[in-house]
Motif scaffolding. Sequence first.
Motif, PDB file in Angstrom:
ATOM      1  N   PRO A  85    -137.377   1.408  84.287  1.00 43.97           N
ATOM      2  CA  PRO A  85    -136.069   2.203  84.551  1.00 43.97           C
ATOM      3  C   PRO A  85    -134.906   1.295  84.130  1.00 43.97           C
ATOM      4  O   PRO A  85    -134.004   1.948  83.832  1.00 43.97           O
ATOM      5  CB  PRO A  85    -136.154   2.175  85.990  1.00 43.97           C
ATOM      6  CG  PRO A  85    -137.706   1.970  86.601  1.00 43.97           C
ATOM      7  CD  PRO A  85    -138.293   1.048  85.499  1.00 43.97           C
ATOM      8  N   ARG A  88    -133.785   2.314  80.491  1.00 41.32           N
ATOM      9  CA  ARG A  88    -133.025   3.897  80.368  1.00 41.32           C
ATOM     10  C   ARG A  88    -131.755   3.746  79.866  1.00 41.32           C
ATOM     11  O   ARG A  88    -130.833   3.015  80.270  1.00 41.32           O
ATOM     12  CB  ARG A  88    -133.373   4.734  81.813  1.00 41.32           C
ATOM     13  CG  ARG A  88    -134.777   4.913  82.360  1.00 41.32           C
ATOM     14  CD  ARG A  88    -134.970   5.683  83.269  1.00 41.32           C
ATOM     15  NE  ARG A  88    -136.013   5.804  84.085  1.00 41.32           N
ATOM     16  CZ  ARG A  88    -136.249   6.418  85.020  1.00 41.32           C
ATOM     17  NH1 ARG A  88    -135.337   6.907  85.884  1.00 41.32           N
ATOM     18  NH2 ARG A  88    -137.627   6.412  85.472  1.00 41.32           N
ATOM     19  N   ARG A 109    -136.927  12.052  84.999  1.00 39.18           N
ATOM     20  CA  ARG A 109    -137.574  11.272  86.324  1.00 39.18           C
ATOM     21  C   ARG A 109    -136.867  11.256  87.161  1.00 39.18           C
ATOM     22  O   ARG A 109    -135.827  10.386  87.201  1.00 39.18           O
ATOM     23  CB  ARG A 109    -138.507  10.115  85.868  1.00 39.18           C
ATOM     24  CG  ARG A 109    -139.580  10.078  85.002  1.00 39.18           C
ATOM     25  CD  ARG A 109    -140.310   9.015  85.075  1.00 39.18           C
ATOM     26  NE  ARG A 109    -141.504   9.345  83.687  1.00 39.18           N
ATOM     27  CZ  ARG A 109    -141.632   8.526  82.986  1.00 39.18           C
ATOM     28  NH1 ARG A 109    -140.821   7.509  82.768  1.00 39.18           N
ATOM     29  NH2 ARG A 109    -142.544   8.717  81.882  1.00 39.18           N
ATOM     30  N   ALA A 110    -137.002  11.811  88.455  1.00 40.17           N
ATOM     31  CA  ALA A 110    -135.790  11.818  89.615  1.00 40.17           C
ATOM     32  C   ALA A 110    -136.113  10.710  90.509  1.00 40.17           C
ATOM     33  O   ALA A 110    -136.006  10.793  91.646  1.00 40.17           O
ATOM     34  CB  ALA A 110    -135.913  13.056  90.273  1.00 40.17           C
ATOM     35  N   TYR A 111    -136.405   9.511  90.032  1.00 45.32           N
ATOM     36  CA  TYR A 111    -136.562   8.104  90.701  1.00 45.32           C
ATOM     37  C   TYR A 111    -136.428   7.019  89.819  1.00 45.32           C
ATOM     38  O   TYR A 111    -136.546   7.216  88.621  1.00 45.32           O
ATOM     39  CB  TYR A 111    -137.995   8.193  91.579  1.00 45.32           C
ATOM     40  CG  TYR A 111    -138.980   8.237  90.379  1.00 45.32           C
ATOM     41  CD1 TYR A 111    -139.745   7.256  89.920  1.00 45.32           C
ATOM     42  CD2 TYR A 111    -139.528   9.495  89.962  1.00 45.32           C
ATOM     43  CE1 TYR A 111    -140.722   7.376  89.116  1.00 45.32           C
ATOM     44  CE2 TYR A 111    -140.687   9.668  89.294  1.00 45.32           C
ATOM     45  CZ  TYR A 111    -141.168   8.681  88.587  1.00 45.32           C
ATOM     46  OH  TYR A 111    -142.073   8.776  87.853  1.00 45.32           O
ATOM     47  N   PRO A 112    -136.233   5.834  90.253  1.00 44.20           N
ATOM     48  CA  PRO A 112    -135.744   5.454  91.377  1.00 44.20           C
ATOM     49  C   PRO A 112    -133.993   5.719  91.605  1.00 44.20           C
ATOM     50  O   PRO A 112    -133.455   5.959  90.492  1.00 44.20           O
ATOM     51  CB  PRO A 112    -136.136   4.071  91.293  1.00 44.20           C
ATOM     52  CG  PRO A 112    -135.998   3.477  89.888  1.00 44.20           C
ATOM     53  CD  PRO A 112    -136.499   4.783  89.229  1.00 44.20           C
ATOM     54  N   ALA A 113    -133.605   5.410  92.431  1.00 49.42           N
ATOM     55  CA  ALA A 113    -132.038   5.496  92.951  1.00 49.42           C
ATOM     56  C   ALA A 113    -131.385   4.368  91.990  1.00 49.42           C
ATOM     57  O   ALA A 113    -132.072   3.441  91.809  1.00 49.42           O
ATOM     58  CB  ALA A 113    -131.642   5.392  94.306  1.00 49.42           C
ATOM     59  N   TRP A 117    -131.581   9.236  85.615  1.00 52.77           N
ATOM     60  CA  TRP A 117    -132.824  10.215  85.739  1.00 52.77           C
ATOM     61  C   TRP A 117    -133.074  11.126  84.647  1.00 52.77           C
ATOM     62  O   TRP A 117    -134.098  11.185  84.327  1.00 52.77           O
ATOM     63  CB  TRP A 117    -132.538  11.197  86.880  1.00 52.77           C
ATOM     64  CG  TRP A 117    -132.618  10.494  88.305  1.00 52.77           C
ATOM     65  CD1 TRP A 117    -132.879   9.058  88.380  1.00 52.77           C
ATOM     66  CD2 TRP A 117    -132.495  11.117  89.541  1.00 52.77           C
ATOM     67  NE1 TRP A 117    -132.678   8.777  89.817  1.00 52.77           N
ATOM     68  CE2 TRP A 117    -132.592  10.058  90.565  1.00 52.77           C
ATOM     69  CE3 TRP A 117    -132.366  12.369  89.990  1.00 52.77           C
ATOM     70  CZ2 TRP A 117    -132.656  10.393  91.908  1.00 52.77           C
ATOM     71  CZ3 TRP A 117    -132.199  12.666  91.222  1.00 52.77           C
ATOM     72  CH2 TRP A 117    -132.582  11.510  92.386  1.00 52.77           C
TER      73      TRP A 117
END
Length: 126
Positions: A85, A88, A109-113, A117
């Motif tokens: 992550p 990104r 990808r809707a994770y992690p905060a 994403w």
Amino acid sequence: MDLKVISVLSIILVAGLSILAEGKTLPTRCQCKVAPRERKDCGHPGMSAVECRKAGCCFDASVSGLPRCFAPKAKKVRKVCPNNPDSRRNCGFPGITAKECERKGCCFRAYPAGVPWCFYHRVVEQ
């Protein structure tokens, strides 16, 4: 270090820097893994390894009777979505949907905060 080792390293460094200065890219090891019988000549008889690489070609003098300086294979690349992550690079905007993101040709990808994403692919050599 031995004087011979220093001399060889100096020659390699100078050759590498001269290639970079001319804007040529060195073929990768994968690109130079060409079966000896499939080699396409990329130089002239008696061409040195430095001259060969300077021309953007591969050099291997281990097989006699075949081209020592030969054309590299084409680079094979593919796009992948980075797993880390932290690597990104944002491709979207706050609230972008997965469908909108994928229409832009990006990964979603809707994770992690706290990280994008919707993000760009990474190109890797095969």
